[in-house]
Enzyme design. Structure first.
Site, PDB file in Angstrom:
ATOM      1  N   HIS A  67      -0.644 -43.564 -10.254  1.00  0.00           N
ATOM      2  CA  HIS A  67      -0.867 -44.491  -9.160  1.00  0.00           C
ATOM      3  C   HIS A  67       0.003 -44.129  -7.962  1.00  0.00           C
ATOM      4  O   HIS A  67      -0.447 -44.132  -6.834  1.00  0.00           O
ATOM      5  CB  HIS A  67      -0.588 -45.916  -9.621  1.00  0.00           C
ATOM      6  N   HIS A  68       1.260 -43.820  -8.242  1.00  0.00           N
ATOM      7  CA  HIS A  68       2.089 -43.237  -7.193  1.00  0.00           C
ATOM      8  C   HIS A  68       3.175 -42.364  -7.814  1.00  0.00           C
ATOM      9  O   HIS A  68       3.456 -42.473  -9.010  1.00  0.00           O
ATOM     10  CB  HIS A  68       2.696 -44.305  -6.260  1.00  0.00           C
ATOM     11  N   GLN A 143       9.494 -39.680 -10.343  1.00  0.00           N
ATOM     12  CA  GLN A 143       9.025 -40.942 -10.929  1.00  0.00           C
ATOM     13  C   GLN A 143       7.509 -41.032 -10.769  1.00  0.00           C
ATOM     14  O   GLN A 143       6.991 -40.866  -9.663  1.00  0.00           O
ATOM     15  CB  GLN A 143       9.676 -42.126 -10.203  1.00  0.00           C
ATOM     16  N   HIS A 145       4.206 -43.556 -11.556  1.00  0.00           N
ATOM     17  CA  HIS A 145       3.749 -44.897 -11.945  1.00  0.00           C
ATOM     18  C   HIS A 145       2.369 -44.748 -12.596  1.00  0.00           C
ATOM     19  O   HIS A 145       1.414 -44.369 -11.931  1.00  0.00           O
ATOM     20  CB  HIS A 145       3.675 -45.775 -10.699  1.00  0.00           C
ATOM     21  N   HIS A 212       6.093 -49.662   2.473  1.00  0.00           N
ATOM     22  CA  HIS A 212       5.876 -50.153   1.108  1.00  0.00           C
ATOM     23  C   HIS A 212       6.055 -51.661   1.047  1.00  0.00           C
ATOM     24  O   HIS A 212       7.092 -52.190   1.446  1.00  0.00           O
ATOM     25  CB  HIS A 212       6.860 -49.478   0.139  1.00  0.00           C
ATOM     26  N   HIS A 214       4.282 -55.033  -1.691  1.00  0.00           N
ATOM     27  CA  HIS A 214       3.305 -55.306  -2.740  1.00  0.00           C
ATOM     28  C   HIS A 214       2.091 -55.970  -2.074  1.00  0.00           C
ATOM     29  O   HIS A 214       1.800 -55.662  -0.915  1.00  0.00           O
ATOM     30  CB  HIS A 214       3.941 -56.129  -3.862  1.00  0.00           C
ATOM     31  N   MET A 287       8.192 -56.702  -1.854  1.00  0.00           N
ATOM     32  CA  MET A 287       9.146 -55.762  -1.289  1.00  0.00           C
ATOM     33  C   MET A 287       8.768 -55.550   0.171  1.00  0.00           C
ATOM     34  O   MET A 287       7.598 -55.699   0.529  1.00  0.00           O
ATOM     35  CB  MET A 287       9.137 -54.425  -2.036  1.00  0.00           C
TER      36      MET A 287
END
Ligand SMILES: *[C@@H]1O[C@H](CO)[C@@H](O)[C@H](O)[C@H]1NC(C)=O
Ligand SMILES: *[C@@H]1O[C@H](CO)[C@@H](O)[C@H](O)[C@H]1NC(C)=O
Ligand SMILES: *[C@@H]1O[C@H](CO)[C@@H](O)[C@H](O)[C@H]1NC(C)=O
Length: 335
Positions: A67-68, A143, A145, A212, A214, A287
């Site tokens: 997803h990211h 990282q 997701h 960024h 949500h 966020m």
């Protein structure tokens, strides 16, 4: 403990601009995302004897699985495992398969971000992220997701191909992250705002930005405020709908930013819930982030990596100690 060492692995070479650029395939080591909403991290240690410059990022991932992806530079990685669970949501989740830790234990900074459909990011000519010997970045942590768990036996090796060179790049890249704490009240629009004066005597040249939030974010905008006797001059650096792919986009104004200029960001949130939503670690929280990527000529990037305010209801531009005027109320919240 399993740490791959950048120095020992170069896959192939290409020659551009008369210097050597290697590629390092920084990929998840065939992990099994065993459940939904999983964030996994994997590290590489950078050889501490050598300076390397990252000059490009080529995502090697499919939007169906990842997803990211975020790439962190760290002084120390969050864990010594080869893979660990490292989500935004880590604080209230115990994973039964991977240990849980943040991406970095110390010296955390973002160097790259990828989200659905985002193409490769190549830094401008002569610009590179310094890692290794003379950099606080001693490790890179990838990282990923994973929104959806995989069926048993199916593994993933999403990641990013790092383009790097040992040739000295006269322009070092850096990222500063602007963001807020605070709370979005129910049933309405709220502005989450932050601002910081540049205190270091450096000239930074912005070239890309990323936003960024949500689900509640509508517009995220970033400005440089030049303080003049005649009034504040708010120059837009970039603004975006954070519901679009959250990648680095080119800035709209790349004029240099120096000491005493102010960096400022606003997230315009629309809370359609009849309950408040806090800034916080879980997916139910919100966020507000604006990342600014820049280069400096024959200099190191800003020591300051973050610019955070307490956010609403405590901090607003119009109440800030900096005493702003000419705030672009409408422009900062419309696309
Ligand atoms: C990533 O790169 C490897 C080769 O290095 C390739 O086999 C794999 O299919 C790629 N994965 C994606 C998702 O593009
Ligand atoms: C990783 O190992 C090193 C050396 O043993 C240790 O000093 C460090 O604290 C460990 N890091 C973590 C996050 O456990
Ligand atoms: C906020 O969201 C609601 C529900 O989707 C919508 O009706 C309203 O127009 C939005 N407000 C703004 C200012 O975008």
């Amino acid at each position: 403990m399993f740490l791959r060492i950048l120095a020992t692995l170069s896959i192939y070479l290409v020659f551009t601009n008369a210097y050597e650029v290697d590629t390092y395939e920084f990929l998840m080591p065939n992990v099994w995302p065993h459940r939904d909403e999983l964030y996994l991290c994997t590290p590489i240690r950078i050889s501490p004897q050598t300076n390397y410059y990252i000059v490009g990022f080529e995502p090697n991932a499919s939007m169906h699985t990842a997803h990211h992806m975020l790439l962190y530079g760290c002084s120390e990685p969050g864990s010594n495992d080869s893979v660990w669970s490292c989500g935004e949501m880590q604080s209230n989740e115990i994973d039964d398969m991977y240990n849980t830790a943040s991406p970095c234990r110390s010296g955390s900074q973002i160097v790259y971000a990828w989200a659905r459909d985002a193409p490769s990011l190549h830094l401008p000519k002569d610009v590179g992220f310094l890692i290794g010997k003379d950099s606080p970045i001693k490790y890179l942590v990838l990282q990923v997701h994973y929104m959806h768990g995989f069926p048993g036996g199916k593994t993933d090796n999403s990641g990013v191909f790092l383009k790097y060179t040992k040739k000295h790049m006269p322009r070092q890249a850096g990222v500063i992250l602007l963001g807020t704490g605070g709370m979005v009240p129910p049933n309405g629009i709220e502005h989450m705002e932050t601002a910081c004066t540049v205190r270091e005597d450096k000239v930074i040249h912005p070239f890309a930005f990323r936003t960024h939030t949500h689900a509640l974010g509508k517009v995220v905008s970033g400005y440089v405020v030049r303080r003049k006797d005649s009034g504040d001059d708010w120059q837009l650096i970039g603004k975006k709908d954070p519901q679009l792919p959250q990648m680095f986009y080119p800035v709209v104004n790349d004029s240099p930013i120096g000491i005493d200029d102010v960096l400022a960001a606003r997230c315009t949130m629309n809370n359609t819930n009849d309950f408040p939503v806090n800034i916080g670690a879980t997916n139910k929280d919100e966020m507000c982030n604006f990342y600014l990527m820049y280069w400096v000529q024959n200099d190191s990037p800003l020591e300051q990596k973050y610019c955070f305010s307490a956010g609403p209801p405590f901090y607003y531009w119009h109440k800030a100690p900096l005493n702003f005027n000419r705030i672009p109320e409408l422009e900062a919240s419309t696309l």
